[in-house]
Design a protein around this motif. Structure first.
Motif, short mmCIF file in Angstrom:
data_model
loop_
_atom_site.label_atom_id
_atom_site.label_comp_id
_atom_site.label_asym_id
_atom_site.label_seq_id
_atom_site.Cartn_x
_atom_site.Cartn_y
_atom_site.Cartn_z
N MET A 1 -43.95 53.29 3.14
CA MET A 1 -44.55 52.50 2.08
C MET A 1 -43.59 52.50 0.88
N LYS A 2 -43.36 51.33 0.36
CA LYS A 2 -42.46 51.18 -0.78
C LYS A 2 -43.12 51.70 -2.05
N GLN A 3 -42.36 52.42 -2.85
CA GLN A 3 -42.86 52.95 -4.11
C GLN A 3 -42.28 52.14 -5.25
N LEU A 4 -43.16 51.52 -6.02
CA LEU A 4 -42.78 50.65 -7.12
C LEU A 4 -43.26 51.26 -8.43
N CYS A 5 -42.39 51.32 -9.42
CA CYS A 5 -42.77 51.80 -10.74
C CYS A 5 -42.56 50.67 -11.74
N ILE A 6 -43.57 50.40 -12.53
CA ILE A 6 -43.49 49.35 -13.55
C ILE A 6 -43.54 50.02 -14.91
N ILE A 7 -42.56 49.69 -15.75
CA ILE A 7 -42.48 50.27 -17.09
C ILE A 7 -42.89 49.22 -18.11
N PHE A 8 -43.86 49.59 -18.94
CA PHE A 8 -44.32 48.75 -20.05
C PHE A 8 -43.62 49.22 -21.32
N ARG A 9 -42.80 48.35 -21.94
CA ARG A 9 -42.08 48.71 -23.16
C ARG A 9 -42.43 47.82 -24.34
N GLN A 10 -43.08 46.69 -24.08
CA GLN A 10 -43.37 45.70 -25.12
C GLN A 10 -44.83 45.80 -25.58
N ALA A 11 -45.04 45.53 -26.84
CA ALA A 11 -46.41 45.50 -27.39
C ALA A 11 -47.17 44.34 -26.76
N PRO A 12 -48.49 44.45 -26.67
CA PRO A 12 -49.27 43.37 -26.09
C PRO A 12 -49.43 42.19 -27.06
N HIS A 13 -49.78 41.06 -26.51
CA HIS A 13 -50.22 39.88 -27.24
C HIS A 13 -49.13 39.11 -27.96
N GLY A 14 -47.94 39.64 -28.16
CA GLY A 14 -46.88 38.89 -28.79
C GLY A 14 -46.11 38.05 -27.77
N ASN A 15 -46.26 38.43 -26.50
CA ASN A 15 -45.63 37.71 -25.40
C ASN A 15 -46.45 37.97 -24.14
N ALA A 16 -46.03 37.42 -23.04
CA ALA A 16 -46.81 37.54 -21.80
C ALA A 16 -46.35 38.70 -20.92
N GLN A 17 -45.41 39.50 -21.38
CA GLN A 17 -44.84 40.53 -20.52
C GLN A 17 -45.87 41.57 -20.07
N GLY A 18 -46.73 42.02 -20.95
CA GLY A 18 -47.73 43.01 -20.56
C GLY A 18 -48.68 42.48 -19.51
N ARG A 19 -49.15 41.27 -19.70
CA ARG A 19 -50.07 40.66 -18.73
C ARG A 19 -49.37 40.46 -17.39
N GLU A 20 -48.12 40.00 -17.43
CA GLU A 20 -47.38 39.78 -16.19
C GLU A 20 -47.11 41.10 -15.47
N ALA A 21 -46.81 42.15 -16.20
CA ALA A 21 -46.59 43.46 -15.59
C ALA A 21 -47.86 43.98 -14.93
N LEU A 22 -48.99 43.81 -15.60
CA LEU A 22 -50.26 44.25 -15.03
C LEU A 22 -50.61 43.43 -13.79
N ASP A 23 -50.41 42.12 -13.85
CA ASP A 23 -50.67 41.27 -12.69
C ASP A 23 -49.80 41.69 -11.51
N LEU A 24 -48.53 41.98 -11.77
CA LEU A 24 -47.62 42.42 -10.71
C LEU A 24 -48.08 43.74 -10.12
N ALA A 25 -48.52 44.65 -10.96
CA ALA A 25 -48.99 45.95 -10.48
C ALA A 25 -50.18 45.79 -9.54
N LEU A 26 -51.14 44.98 -9.93
CA LEU A 26 -52.33 44.78 -9.10
C LEU A 26 -51.99 44.05 -7.81
N LEU A 27 -51.14 43.04 -7.90
CA LEU A 27 -50.74 42.29 -6.72
C LEU A 27 -49.97 43.19 -5.74
N SER A 28 -49.03 43.95 -6.25
CA SER A 28 -48.24 44.84 -5.40
C SER A 28 -49.12 45.89 -4.74
#
Length: 118
Positions: A1-28
């Motif tokens: 099983m592949k092990q994936l680590c997602i790092i959140f470095r950006q504050a929420p709501h100023g851009n879509a990075q946090g939402r995209e990271a969370l979506d990727l985590a759930l999808l993966s």
């Protein structure tokens, strides 16, 4: 099983990075990958409880962090130094996390197959 680590470095709501990271985590995780999350720098702000992003016209994706246990995402690490810098306590977070040192985060990163930074 592949092990994936997602790092959140950006504050929420100023851009879509946090939402995209969370979506990727759930999808993966739904495709049987072992997913872990690390929150550092302003990324720890994604975890704060009682946010009202609707007031600035942003979508409230923060509530979705509560779904992580249903996807077997159990490893959620938060940088202790970032918490001290931003004067945030673990009790301020919406979900349960493991507060840890930079050394422990580095060790965790050495154990995973792939790291994505948002």
């Amino acid at each position: 099983m592949k092990q994936l680590c997602i790092i959140f470095r950006q504050a929420p709501h100023g851009n879509a990075q946090g939402r995209e990271a969370l979506d990727l985590a759930l999808l993966s995780a739904s495709f049987e990958q072992e997913v872990s999350l690390i929150f550092t720098d302003e990324g720890i702000l994604n975890l704060l409880d009682n946010q009202e992003p609707e007031l600035i016209g942003a979508k409230d994706y923060i509530a979705t962090f509560g779904a992580l246990p249903m996807y077997d995402v159990d490893t959620i690490l938060v940088c202790q130094q970032s918490m001290q810098t931003l004067a945030i306590q673990a009790s301020d977070f919406k979900i349960d996390v493991e507060v840890c040192s930079a050394a422990k985060i580095t060790h965790h990163l050495s154990l995973v197959d792939e790291v994505l930074v948002f």
